[in-house]
Write a protein that holds these residues in place. Structure first.
Motif, PDB file in Angstrom:
ATOM      1  N   ASN A  60      40.528  50.175  42.613  1.00 21.98           N
ATOM      2  CA  ASN A  60      40.578  50.669  41.434  1.00 21.98           C
ATOM      3  C   ASN A  60      40.552  49.785  40.194  1.00 21.98           C
ATOM      4  OD1 ASN A  60      41.450  53.366  42.421  1.00 21.98           O
ATOM      5  ND2 ASN A  60      43.329  51.831  43.287  1.00 21.98           N
ATOM      6  N   ARG A  61      40.809  48.302  40.101  1.00 21.26           N
ATOM      7  CA  ARG A  61      40.470  46.928  39.477  1.00 21.26           C
ATOM      8  C   ARG A  61      38.725  47.467  38.639  1.00 21.26           C
ATOM      9  NH1 ARG A  61      43.720  45.471  35.951  1.00 21.26           N
ATOM     10  NH2 ARG A  61      43.071  43.353  36.115  1.00 21.26           N
ATOM     11  N   ILE A  62      37.876  47.166  39.892  1.00 19.98           N
ATOM     12  CA  ILE A  62      36.813  47.399  39.740  1.00 19.98           C
ATOM     13  C   ILE A  62      37.180  48.802  38.112  1.00 19.98           C
ATOM     14  CG2 ILE A  62      34.065  47.689  39.884  1.00 19.98           C
ATOM     15  CD1 ILE A  62      35.047  46.159  42.674  1.00 19.98           C
ATOM     16  N   GLN A  63      37.630  50.185  38.680  1.00 20.19           N
ATOM     17  CA  GLN A  63      37.024  50.618  38.075  1.00 20.19           C
ATOM     18  C   GLN A  63      37.232  50.458  36.221  1.00 20.19           C
ATOM     19  OE1 GLN A  63      35.152  53.548  38.130  1.00 20.19           O
ATOM     20  NE2 GLN A  63      35.286  54.501  36.610  1.00 20.19           N
ATOM     21  N   GLU A  64      38.522  50.348  36.558  1.00 21.06           N
ATOM     22  CA  GLU A  64      39.052  49.777  35.546  1.00 21.06           C
ATOM     23  C   GLU A  64      38.605  48.632  34.069  1.00 21.06           C
ATOM     24  OE1 GLU A  64      42.636  47.677  36.106  1.00 21.06           O
ATOM     25  OE2 GLU A  64      43.840  50.123  36.791  1.00 21.06           O
ATOM     26  N   LYS A  65      37.597  47.839  34.738  1.00 23.46           N
ATOM     27  CA  LYS A  65      36.939  47.158  34.499  1.00 23.46           C
ATOM     28  C   LYS A  65      35.787  47.087  33.689  1.00 23.46           C
ATOM     29  CE  LYS A  65      39.891  43.546  34.410  1.00 23.46           C
ATOM     30  NZ  LYS A  65      40.322  42.505  33.294  1.00 23.46           N
TER      31      LYS A  65
END
Length: 282
Positions: A126-131
């Protein structure tokens, strides 16, 4: 022919040279004014692009860290699954309840570790997608700013090309004039000019007033300025003052004498009108 020592110049020559220097510097200021805020806008865009590029690098680094964390967690899951499989196979060989309970707890613990790792992996994804979304947004913004920068640079280069030659000539003239002025006087002139809001360090008398701050100058002080016996500064703004003739400026002095006949003629007309009215009444 040897150059004249600046200290050998008369006061009149010094004042004239200072005014010529002021005129050359003012012309350079005008050339630079044509650029307006473009140099600052270009600098701001370059700084913004640099800041965005740094941010993009940081986001990419954070994405790499999350991906390494996912890889690590996947490795931990594989080890935990292998442990669970080994403990389950040992359950068939237990000899007492104590061994069975111990193996069961280990299986439960490793299962919880697998669940925790899977949770960490989901959070990391999820954090990778946000980043990645943030990265795409910043890269798009960089492209927009880069496009704006190219337009601004093109405009600035066009203006610079038009004014560069004239500005270089003016700069050479400034150097020549500065060499003819004694250092102490030149330093004072530069200080005055720096503190002046309009960049004028030398001004001529206009309508009996200082051409810089427009405060009235006493007649005796005006006479001293015209005599060119010493360098005189305005007691209000500190600018060096010269008379218009030395500056090569012709000022038409308008006095009130032209208005007086008009007023008298008006009064005569009024009095004649009264006489006419009195004659009509008779």
């Amino acid at each position: 022919m040897a150059k004249k020592d600046p200290t050998d110049l008369s006061v009149e020559e010094r004042l004239k040279t200072l005014y010529q220097l002021q005129a050359a510097l003012s012309s350079i200021d005008e050339k630079r004014a044509l650029r307006g805020e473009l140099p600052l806008e270009v600098q701001d865009l370059e700084d913004e692009i640099e800041g965005l590029s740094t941010r993009v690098e940081k986001i990419r680094s954070e994405i790499d860290e999350f991906q390494r964390a996912i890889t690590q967690k996947k490795g931990e899951i594989a080890d935990a699954e292998a442990s669970v499989a080994r403990y389950k196979s040992q359950l068939d060989e237990v000899k007492n309840n104590r061994e069975y309970d111990t193996l069961s707890k280990e299986i439960e613990f490793q299962s919880l570790e697998i669940e925790l790792c899977n949770k960490k992996i989901r959070e990391a994804n999820n954090r990778i997608q946000e980043k990645q979304n943030e990265l795409a947004s910043n890269e798009e913004l960089i492209q927009e700013r880069q496009s704006d920068l190219e337009v601004k640079k093109s405009e600035l280069d066009e203006i610079m090309t038009e004014t560069r030659a004239e500005e270089e000539k003016l700069k050479e003239k400034v150097k020549e004039l500065e060499a003819r002025i004694e250092p102490r006087l030149l330093t004072s002139f530069k200080r005055i000019r720096k503190n002046a809001r309009n960049g004028l360090g030398v001004v001529y008398v206009q309508r009996d007033a200082c051409g810089g701050c427009f405060n009235k100058i006493p007649p005796q002080r005006q006479l001293d300025i015209k005599m060119h016996k010493k360098i005189i500064v305005c007691e209000y703004c500190g600018r060096i003052m010269i008379d218009p003739e030395l500056a090569g400026v012709k000022i038409d002095k308008v006095t009130g004498e032209e208005k007086k006949p008009r007023k008298r003629s008006i009064r005569k007309t009024a009095s004649s009108k009264k006489t006419t009215d009195a004659s009509d009444m008779d």
